[in-house]
Design an enzyme around this catalytic site. Structure first.
Site, PDB file in Angstrom:
ATOM      1  N   PHE A  11       0.456  -1.390  -0.090  1.00 35.97           N
ATOM      2  CA  PHE A  11      -0.224   0.190  -0.069  1.00 35.97           C
ATOM      3  C   PHE A  11       0.421   0.896   0.082  1.00 35.97           C
ATOM      4  CE2 PHE A  11      -2.953  -2.783   1.858  1.00 35.97           C
ATOM      5  CZ  PHE A  11      -3.887  -2.962   1.267  1.00 35.97           C
ATOM      6  N   ASP A  12       0.207   2.177  -0.643  1.00 34.42           N
ATOM      7  CA  ASP A  12       0.669   3.802  -0.397  1.00 34.42           C
ATOM      8  C   ASP A  12      -0.477   3.858   0.856  1.00 34.42           C
ATOM      9  OD1 ASP A  12       1.366   6.242  -0.901  1.00 34.42           O
ATOM     10  OD2 ASP A  12      -0.614   6.477  -1.352  1.00 34.42           O
ATOM     11  N   THR A  13       0.303   4.781   1.345  1.00 30.54           N
ATOM     12  CA  THR A  13      -0.629   5.700   2.343  1.00 30.54           C
ATOM     13  C   THR A  13      -0.690   6.363   2.629  1.00 30.54           C
ATOM     14  OG1 THR A  13       0.851   4.017   4.711  1.00 30.54           O
ATOM     15  CG2 THR A  13      -0.712   6.092   5.167  1.00 30.54           C
ATOM     16  N   TYR A  14      -0.720   7.633   2.125  1.00 28.72           N
ATOM     17  CA  TYR A  14      -0.645   9.088   2.113  1.00 28.72           C
ATOM     18  C   TYR A  14      -1.720   9.107   1.045  1.00 28.72           C
ATOM     19  CZ  TYR A  14       2.192   9.520   6.246  1.00 28.72           C
ATOM     20  OH  TYR A  14       2.168   8.900   7.230  1.00 28.72           O
ATOM     21  N   THR A  16      -4.440   7.019   0.168  1.00 30.65           N
ATOM     22  CA  THR A  16      -4.696   6.157  -0.261  1.00 30.65           C
ATOM     23  C   THR A  16      -5.686   6.004   0.814  1.00 30.65           C
ATOM     24  OG1 THR A  16      -2.940   5.178  -1.873  1.00 30.65           O
ATOM     25  CG2 THR A  16      -4.906   3.874  -0.668  1.00 30.65           C
TER      26      THR A  16
END
Length: 239
Positions: A11-14, A16
């Site tokens: 995952f990307d976090t920011y 998403t």
């Protein structure tokens, strides 16, 4: 091809999982309050996207908190305001205050029952702690730009990801499904390195925002408007 076919979700976090556009906009309010003609939210986010991506390309080894502070200083100057180092530093340290999307923590908790979860983030280790806590600390591995020494969309970040997936979990690239909002930071390089991807289109097809536009076309393999939609599809695959 099904979501549940992939043992590892990265995952990307920011953008998403963490609503960084709200976080950035809120953190820009002290600066906006000093401007005679403050920008709209969309104008400010677009300016942030351009300056941040330029700073990342020029300073790949700069800690993210420091990079955000530098981005803030540039925005301050571009908007014709007197720089305030303390204000820029506070902006750089605001990451842990950025809110999670309402569906993020619950979705990750569900997916963790079925997959290994890894985040590949442009954040630094210290700044990321608050974000991880907001998401329920779901990660089997957290891979940061600080550790890698470059920022996405560099291919080096995705190469590092695949090395770690092989070393830590004994898995090959075909086992990995990369989930992200940013076409620029994530989908273009992930597809270039051969990964299958899921686009979490939080802006529902609208351009702009805090993410720079991609420099080339890209076609994600799955497309959802939210993590809740992804989970609904995953549940349907179990029936």
């Amino acid at each position: 091809m099904r979501l549940c076919d992939f043992p590892i979700l990265t995952f990307d976090t920011y953008g998403t999982l963490i609503d960084w556009e709200t976080g950035i906009w809120d953190a820009l309010q002290p600066l906006c309050a000093r401007l005679a003609d403050p920008p709209t939210r969309e104008t400010a986010l677009a300016a942030f996207a351009q300056v941040e991506s330029t700073c990342q390309a020029a300073n790949p080894d700069l800690l993210y908190a420091d990079l955000l502070a530098a981005t803030h200083r540039t925005l301050t100057q571009n908007w014709g305001c007197e720089p305030d180092d303390d204000e820029s530093i506070r902006f750089g340290q605001s990451v842990g205050d950025w809110p999670a999307f309402a569906d993020a923590a619950e979705s990750l908790a569900y997916l963790k029952q079925h997959h290994r979860l890894i985040t590949l983030t442009n954040c630094g280790r210290t700044s990321y702690r608050g974000s991880s806590a907001r998401l329920g600390d779901p990660w089997d591995a957290i891979l940061t730009a600080e550790e890698i020494g470059s920022y996405k969309p560099s291919l080096a970040n995705f190469e590092f990801l695949l090395v770690r997936v092989a070393a830590d979990f004994g898995s090959d690239p075909g086992s990995v499904l990369h989930v992200a909002q940013s076409l620029f930071h994530d989908h273009v390089p992930a597809k270039a390195i051969g990964l299958t991807t899921v686009w979490i289109d939080r802006r529902a097809g609208r351009g702009g925002g805090a993410t720079a536009p991609p420099q080339e076309g890209v076609e994600p393999d799955f497309h959802f408007k939210s993590m809740a939609e992804l989970v609904a599809q995953h549940r349907a695959e179990q029936d």
